[in-house]
Scaffold this active site. Structure first.
Site, PDB file in Angstrom:
ATOM      1  N   CYS A 131      58.033  -5.571  26.264  1.00 33.44           N
ATOM      2  CA  CYS A 131      57.816  -6.984  25.982  1.00 33.44           C
ATOM      3  C   CYS A 131      58.935  -7.841  26.582  1.00 33.44           C
ATOM      4  O   CYS A 131      59.041  -7.963  27.782  1.00 33.44           O
ATOM      5  CB  CYS A 131      57.650  -7.185  24.482  1.00 33.44           C
ATOM      6  SG  CYS A 131      56.860  -8.745  24.056  1.00 33.44           S
ATOM      7  N   HIS A 132      59.815  -8.444  25.767  1.00 33.12           N
ATOM      8  CA  HIS A 132      60.957  -9.172  26.311  1.00 33.12           C
ATOM      9  C   HIS A 132      62.138  -8.243  26.601  1.00 33.12           C
ATOM     10  O   HIS A 132      63.142  -8.675  27.178  1.00 33.12           O
ATOM     11  CB  HIS A 132      61.408 -10.281  25.352  1.00 33.12           C
ATOM     12  CG  HIS A 132      60.461 -11.444  25.298  1.00 33.12           C
ATOM     13  ND1 HIS A 132      59.425 -11.504  24.384  1.00 33.12           N
ATOM     14  CD2 HIS A 132      60.368 -12.569  26.046  1.00 33.12           C
ATOM     15  CE1 HIS A 132      58.756 -12.634  24.571  1.00 33.12           C
ATOM     16  NE2 HIS A 132      59.302 -13.295  25.569  1.00 33.12           N
ATOM     17  N   GLU A 162      53.282 -16.165  26.658  1.00 33.58           N
ATOM     18  CA  GLU A 162      54.178 -17.177  26.088  1.00 33.58           C
ATOM     19  C   GLU A 162      53.383 -18.421  25.673  1.00 33.58           C
ATOM     20  O   GLU A 162      53.620 -19.006  24.605  1.00 33.58           O
ATOM     21  CB  GLU A 162      55.265 -17.589  27.095  1.00 33.58           C
ATOM     22  CG  GLU A 162      56.235 -16.499  27.491  1.00 33.58           C
ATOM     23  CD  GLU A 162      57.290 -16.180  26.441  1.00 33.58           C
ATOM     24  OE1 GLU A 162      57.215 -16.700  25.320  1.00 33.58           O
ATOM     25  OE2 GLU A 162      58.201 -15.377  26.760  1.00 33.58           O
TER      26      GLU A 162
END
Length: 223
Positions: A131-132, A162
């Site tokens: 993910c991030h 996002e």
């Protein structure tokens, strides 16, 4: 026994907002579930050490998340993370970066963990992120001066995700753009679909849905 280092963020909010944040719980719990099921051990570290912020701990219907969060061993480690200054990277077989928006504000630019990860990778180790989490790969520079990402195909949380999540105006920077500028290739599928990319010894997953697959790929790479 294989040991995995899990660096997590100390940043407890979404960017500069007051929205509670940190590490997104399912992205660490689903991977840990796979690691422990395979008989592997793990340690959790952070830049400052101490208690690390978690969010997404109350998601209904996520049994894996509930089981890992209820484990005393996990709670002890997430509440007493090892400061980066005390990490001996030679003790680990892999490094895994879970996501959550918090790390966009610290691990994405932290050179201490980046130097440890570079040494680990050049010594034959595996690096994984979801993910991030791939934001933590951005500052990793190899001994020849090249970015780790320069020759690696990756994925990570996308611009569309996002927007869907309502965070596009609050994040410190757009991860998809940052990875696209540095990595050999950025890959993505439709928002919220599973995607896991394995290139050389780097494993990345696009979003929370991909955490389970990243855990499985990590186990496979170490088995």
């Amino acid at each position: 026994m294989k040991r995995i280092l899990i660096p997590v963020t100390n940043h407890a909010t979404l960017g500069d907002t007051d929205q509670a944040n940190g590490t997104y719980s399912p992205e660490i719990t689903h991977v840990i579930h796979e690691l422990t099921a395979a008989g592997f051990d793990y340690e959790i570290a952070s830049i400052k050490g101490g208690k690390a912020p978690l969010y997404g701990t109350d998601i209904e219907g996520d049994e894996v998340n509930r089981i890992v969060l209820a484990d005393d061993n996990f709670q002890n480690r997430i509440n007493n993370t090892i400061p980066v200054s005390q990490v001996n990277i030679d003790e680990y077989d892999a490094v895994f970066y879970p996501g959550g928006f918090g790390l966009l504000s610290d691990l994405s630019t932290n050179t201490d963990f980046a130097q440890l990860a570079a040494k680990h990778y050049e010594n034959g180790g595996v690096i994984a992120a979801v993910c991030h989490g791939p934001a933590a790969l951005l500052p990793i520079t190899l001994s020849n001066g090249d970015s780790l990402l320069a020759s690696i195909s990756v994925t990570g949380f996308t611009r569309e995700e996002e927007i869907d999540f309502g965070t596009i105006t609050h994040i410190p920077f757009l991860l998809e753009e940052a990875l696209s500028r540095k990595a050999a290739r950025f890959n993505k599928v439709q928002p919220w679909q599973e995607l896991v990319i394995v290139d050389k010894r780097v494993i990345t997953g696009q979003n929370p849905t991909s955490a389970h697959g990243v855990g499985k790929a990590l186990v496979t790479s170490l088995s």
